[in-house]
Design a protein around this motif. Structure first.
Motif: not given
Length: 537
Positions: A185-193, A234-240, A229-232, A127-134
């Motif tokens: 404590p496991v470092p936050d995945l958002r910060l790791r990415r 941009p994330g990494i291009g593809v995650t999954g 959160l919308g104030e976060t 399963v993969l999801i993108g930061e942008g539409k494509v």
């Protein structure tokens, strides 16, 4: 409660009055032992059931954050708190709006080369999801980063000096052993990415050990949508995620053994390395921006009103969670977590009906807990009372499954000075404390943790995990069949008596915190000290 299914090991009972002198004095408000713990006020199980009956009805469409019944849900909670005598707590209003982005996985394909040999992974095992539409990845190198942990506090650095520019990072989904055991404590995945992205990575793919049914649920969750959160930024291009069973032959084609890689990744001196694998991927994603809200109520203190105790519970669920054609498509979330919201409302009613507390008490019904504690994260970043003046709190999540007398599970046990208070409250109820370390996995998986990691002492109290035998039909059936599924509806709750008892315990602890001369503190062994705790789960 957020996360995938965990791996875990009637009639009102009278309170026990065979108590020591200290707790007896405290319960009577006459002794200084615990700052004058108030009596254990009864909570009406019928009222709890009535709230759950409303919130878990199909008319609320599973209470999805940003969904069709979002405002219907928050309006109900605000009105119920107002009827309980609570005042609006967010700048004179009930709702604390927050911006969100929801990304829904639409289509994904992955192929590539392993040591020059063509490979392809079935979409069913991925399963993969993108930061942008494509998002497109073309013949990218792959860097194996173990568990992907960079933690200066422990000295662990899985990435080291590895070159991640233009690379797909491949890692294990679960944390290394010392983190999985709850020792760190496991470092936050958002910060790791964010770190991987800053080093130039174009994708983050986790090797996932989930069983088939769990992986299908994971895929369904990606299709329904991941939120942030919308104030976060941009994330990494593809995650999954990729199933371990599908990753193993691909890695074998590259001359690697998955079992050996797992052993190496667990070592404290592990360092990332490029492997003889290249990836090509095509990912399509639906993107929606919207607003949802936390509901914030306040009971003003009568001595130290600028200090506060906080009670949290999340109102959101998984909404319409199954595809068209399913016999029942709505994940009603009766136990998780209409029960916790009902408990918050009735705790507020009981607190208002008693003597005014010295400190103010905040009631925060959060949105988007099931998507990464996002509503709680937003509140913690924009608190109604500064966190330095928030002395502690209790979280109510998934409390309705047991009858009275169930052992009381304390999520966060062993970390704060609340332990003896909770022990005495349980003793006054005639209950034992649950001695099962496996329940501590929830310490990082529910809303209180957004405050904990910023230094606020918090606990979660529930009897749901009390097991009378190794195989317990009630809890096993719930977590195997109903948890985050359409089966979590009113009919799944055999009794609200245990929920009432849990709320009575939470009420006593909240009263103590609101009135104590010395508020709760972290124990010296806790990593969550104010100003010095970790900034991420």
């Amino acid at each position: 409660m957020a996360g995938t299914r965990p791996r875990l090991l009637k009639g009102r009972r009278g309170f026990s009055f065979a108590l020591g002198a200290g707790i007896a004095a405290a319960l009577l408000g006459a002794g200084p032992v615990h700052g004058g713990l108030p009596d254990l006020s009864p909570i009406d199980a019928v009222r709890l059931r009535q709230h759950v009956e409303v919130l878990a009805d199909d008319a609320f469409q599973g209470r999805e954050a940003g969904g069709p019944a979002d405002r219907k849900t928050t309006n109900y909670i605000a009105k119920a708190l107002a009827n309980a005598g609570i005042e609006p707590g967010w700048r004179g209003k009930w709702l604390q709006p927050a911006p969100f982005i929801r990304r829904s996985a639409v289509e994904w394909r992955l192929s590539g080369q392993a040591s020059g040999e063509a490979i392809e992974i079935s979409p069913e095992a991925l399963v993969l999801i993108g930061e942008g539409k494509v998002e497109r990845i073309a013949n990218a190198p792959v860097v194996f980063i173990g568990h992907g942990i960079v933690d200066p506090a422990s000295g662990r650095d899985d990435i080291g000096s590895a070159d991640l520019k233009g690379a797909v990072v491949l890692r294990f989904a679960e944390p290394p052993p010392e983190y999985a055991a709850g020792n760190r404590p496991v470092p936050d995945l958002r910060l790791r990415r964010a770190l991987y992205r800053s080093r130039g990575a174009v994708a983050d793919i986790a090797i996932n050990d989930s069983e088939d049914a769990e992986f299908i649920r994971l895929q369904r969750g990606y299709r329904l949508g991941l939120m942030r959160l919308g104030e976060t930024g941009p994330g990494i291009g593809v995650t999954g995620h990729v199933k371990a069973a599908a990753a193993a032959p691909v890695l074998a084609a590259a001359g690697l053994d998955l079992k050996t890689m797992r052993t190496q990744a667990a070592m404290p001196d592990f360092r990332a390395a490029t492997i003889p694998l290249r990836i090509t991927a095509h990912v399509e994603t639906g993107i929606r921006r919207f607003r949802s809200a936390n509901v914030v109520g306040r009971l003003e203190g009568r001595g130290r009103p600028d200090e506060a105790v906080i009670v949290t519970a999340h109102w959101d669920g998984y909404g319409v969670c199954l595809p068209a054609g399913s016999p029942d498509r709505i994940c009603n979330g009766a136990i998780d977590n209409a029960s916790g919201i009902a408990g918050m409302i009735e705790l507020a009613r009981a607190l208002k009906a008693g003597p005014a507390p010295r400190r103010s008490v905040l009631f925060v019904a959060t949105t988007a807990e099931e998507h990464g504690l996002l509503g709680a994260e937003y509140y913690a970043s924009h608190p109604a009372v500064p966190l330095r003046a928030t002395v502690g709190g209790v979280n109510l999540d998934t409390i309705a499954l047991r009858g009275r007398g169930a052992k009381l599970g304390v999520i966060g046990r062993g970390l704060t000075t609340l332990d003896p208070i909770i022990r005495d409250v349980a003793r006054a109820q005639g209950r034992e404390l649950l001695d099962d370390s496996s329940v501590q996995q929830y310490f990082r998986r529910s809303d209180h943790f957004a405050l904990v990691k910023r230094g606020v002492p918090m606990v979660m109290l529930t009897g749901i995990f009390s097991r009378e035998r190794e195989k317990d039909d009630a809890i096993d059936r719930y977590f195997e069949r109903d948890y985050h599924q359409p089966g979590d509806e009113l009919e799944a709750v055999p009794s609200f008596d245990g929920a009432a008892e849990d709320v009575e315990a939470a009420l006593a602890v909240v009263r103590w915190m609101a009135n104590a001369d010395v508020p709760p503190r972290w124990l010296p062994n806790s990593p969550y000290q104010r100003g010095g705790g970790p900034s991420a789960p």
